[in-house]
Write a protein that holds these residues in place. Structure first.
Motif, mmCIF file in Angstrom:
data_model
loop_
_atom_site.group_PDB
_atom_site.id
_atom_site.type_symbol
_atom_site.label_atom_id
_atom_site.label_comp_id
_atom_site.label_asym_id
_atom_site.label_seq_id
_atom_site.Cartn_x
_atom_site.Cartn_y
_atom_site.Cartn_z
ATOM 1 N N LYS A 12 0.836 -1.202 0.000
ATOM 2 C CA LYS A 12 0.000 0.000 0.000
ATOM 3 C C LYS A 12 0.869 1.251 0.000
ATOM 4 O O LYS A 12 1.851 1.324 0.750
ATOM 5 C CB LYS A 12 -0.915 0.034 1.228
ATOM 6 C CG LYS A 12 -1.982 -1.029 1.225
ATOM 7 C CD LYS A 12 -2.919 -0.870 2.407
ATOM 8 C CE LYS A 12 -4.012 -1.925 2.359
ATOM 9 N NZ LYS A 12 -4.953 -1.779 3.479
ATOM 10 N N ARG A 13 0.475 2.171 -0.870
ATOM 11 C CA ARG A 13 1.093 3.507 -0.926
ATOM 12 C C ARG A 13 2.621 3.484 -1.071
ATOM 13 O O ARG A 13 3.303 4.349 -0.538
ATOM 14 C CB ARG A 13 0.687 4.328 0.280
ATOM 15 C CG ARG A 13 -0.786 4.653 0.330
ATOM 16 C CD ARG A 13 -1.138 5.498 1.550
ATOM 17 N NE ARG A 13 -2.524 5.883 1.541
ATOM 18 C CZ ARG A 13 -3.530 5.126 1.962
ATOM 19 N NH1 ARG A 13 -3.287 3.923 2.428
ATOM 20 N NH2 ARG A 13 -4.769 5.566 1.918
ATOM 21 N N PHE A 27 -1.408 -4.564 -5.055
ATOM 22 C CA PHE A 27 -0.798 -3.247 -4.970
ATOM 23 C C PHE A 27 -1.929 -2.231 -4.916
ATOM 24 O O PHE A 27 -2.759 -2.169 -5.830
ATOM 25 C CB PHE A 27 0.089 -2.991 -6.196
ATOM 26 C CG PHE A 27 1.232 -3.962 -6.302
ATOM 27 C CD1 PHE A 27 2.476 -3.629 -5.788
ATOM 28 C CD2 PHE A 27 1.061 -5.206 -6.895
ATOM 29 C CE1 PHE A 27 3.540 -4.518 -5.875
ATOM 30 C CE2 PHE A 27 2.113 -6.101 -6.987
ATOM 31 C CZ PHE A 27 3.353 -5.757 -6.474
ATOM 32 N N ASN A 29 -3.092 1.849 -4.167
ATOM 33 C CA ASN A 29 -2.715 3.263 -4.037
ATOM 34 C C ASN A 29 -1.206 3.491 -4.151
ATOM 35 O O ASN A 29 -0.638 4.321 -3.441
ATOM 36 C CB ASN A 29 -3.226 3.849 -2.712
ATOM 37 C CG ASN A 29 -4.737 3.813 -2.620
ATOM 38 O OD1 ASN A 29 -5.431 4.071 -3.592
ATOM 39 N ND2 ASN A 29 -5.245 3.450 -1.453
ATOM 40 N N CYS A 30 -0.560 2.755 -5.033
ATOM 41 C CA CYS A 30 0.887 2.902 -5.225
ATOM 42 C C CYS A 30 1.168 3.983 -6.267
ATOM 43 O O CYS A 30 0.542 4.006 -7.324
ATOM 44 C CB CYS A 30 1.499 1.575 -5.654
ATOM 45 S SG CYS A 30 1.276 0.287 -4.405
ATOM 46 N N PHE A 47 -3.631 -4.745 -9.213
ATOM 47 C CA PHE A 47 -3.227 -3.359 -8.997
ATOM 48 C C PHE A 47 -4.489 -2.512 -8.922
ATOM 49 O O PHE A 47 -5.305 -2.547 -9.836
ATOM 50 C CB PHE A 47 -2.354 -2.872 -10.159
ATOM 51 C CG PHE A 47 -1.121 -3.699 -10.373
ATOM 52 C CD1 PHE A 47 0.076 -3.340 -9.777
ATOM 53 C CD2 PHE A 47 -1.165 -4.848 -11.159
ATOM 54 C CE1 PHE A 47 1.217 -4.104 -9.974
ATOM 55 C CE2 PHE A 47 -0.027 -5.620 -11.365
ATOM 56 C CZ PHE A 47 1.166 -5.248 -10.767
ATOM 57 N N CYS A 50 -3.494 2.629 -8.796
ATOM 58 C CA CYS A 50 -2.042 2.847 -8.868
ATOM 59 C C CYS A 50 -1.700 3.758 -10.042
ATOM 60 O O CYS A 50 -2.466 3.887 -10.992
ATOM 61 C CB CYS A 50 -1.325 1.507 -9.042
ATOM 62 S SG CYS A 50 -1.469 0.412 -7.616
ATOM 63 N N SER A 70 -6.613 2.579 -12.381
ATOM 64 C CA SER A 70 -5.201 2.941 -12.378
ATOM 65 C C SER A 70 -4.844 3.858 -13.539
ATOM 66 O O SER A 70 -5.520 3.872 -14.566
ATOM 67 C CB SER A 70 -4.333 1.679 -12.430
ATOM 68 O OG SER A 70 -4.492 0.933 -11.245
#
Length: 186
Positions: A12-13, A27, A29-30, A47, A50, A70
């Motif tokens: 996360k992040r 994955f 909020n990357c 994902f 992201c 994303s």
């Protein structure tokens, strides 16, 4: 140097990604724009929300990967490892990306922005474009056999330079297929 291996983890992040193999990972909020993902293997990864815009994908593997909500602007998917390349996109922005000569095992787009995406010489058999904006997308010598574009819009596809055998379109899509003839359909 041995690659790292990550399995069944949630990231996360994060703002950087270690080179390695990621299997069954999520994955969320990357923020990884301009990231070098070269040589990384993503196997059955998800994902969500992201940003990988303009990242490098040289020899990156996406084996049954899915992207939701994303931002993937300007990616060159033709640089990916094509072995078992299988990926789906839902509610994603892929504007200005390229699938030049890509021959995926599985590929689908749902509610995506695909403006100015290059699909030149791609093999997109049975690909679903569900409610996608294909404004200024490039289809040249593209194999769209059995593709489904019934709910997508703003596309211009020349049937003389693309294989559209058994593809699905709506009657309202005729202008996008006959645009080069400069005819008016009412």
């Amino acid at each position: 140097m041995a690659k790292s291996y990550f399995s069944d983890l949630v990231f996360k992040r994060i703002e950087s990604l270690e080179n390695g193999d990621y299997e069954n990972c999520r994955f969320v909020n990357c923020i990884l724009p301009n990231c070098d993902l070269s040589g990384i293997n993503f196997i059955e990864c998800e994902f969500e929300n992201c940003d990988f815009s303009t990242s490098k994908l040289y020899d990156t593997s996406f084996k049954t990967a899915s992207f939701a909500k994303s931002k993937l602007v300007g990616l060159r998917f033709e640089d990916c490892n094509e072995f078992l390349f299988s990926i789906d996109f839902q509610d994603c922005n892929l504007n200005l990306s390229s699938f030049y000569q890509v021959n995926p095992q599985n590929l689908s787009f749902e509610n995506c922005n695909l403006k100015e995406v290059d699909f030149t010489e791609a093999v997109l058999n049975e690909v679903s474009f569900d409610n996608c904006d294909l404004d200024s997308a490039i289809f040249k010598n593209t194999n769209l056999e059995k593709a489904d574009l019934r709910t997508s819009y703003n596309f211009l596809i020349d049937p003389e330079t693309n294989n559209i055998k058994e593809s699905k379109f709506l009657l309202q899509d005729l202008p996008g297929l006959l645009h080069k003839y400069n005819i008016h359909i009412e």
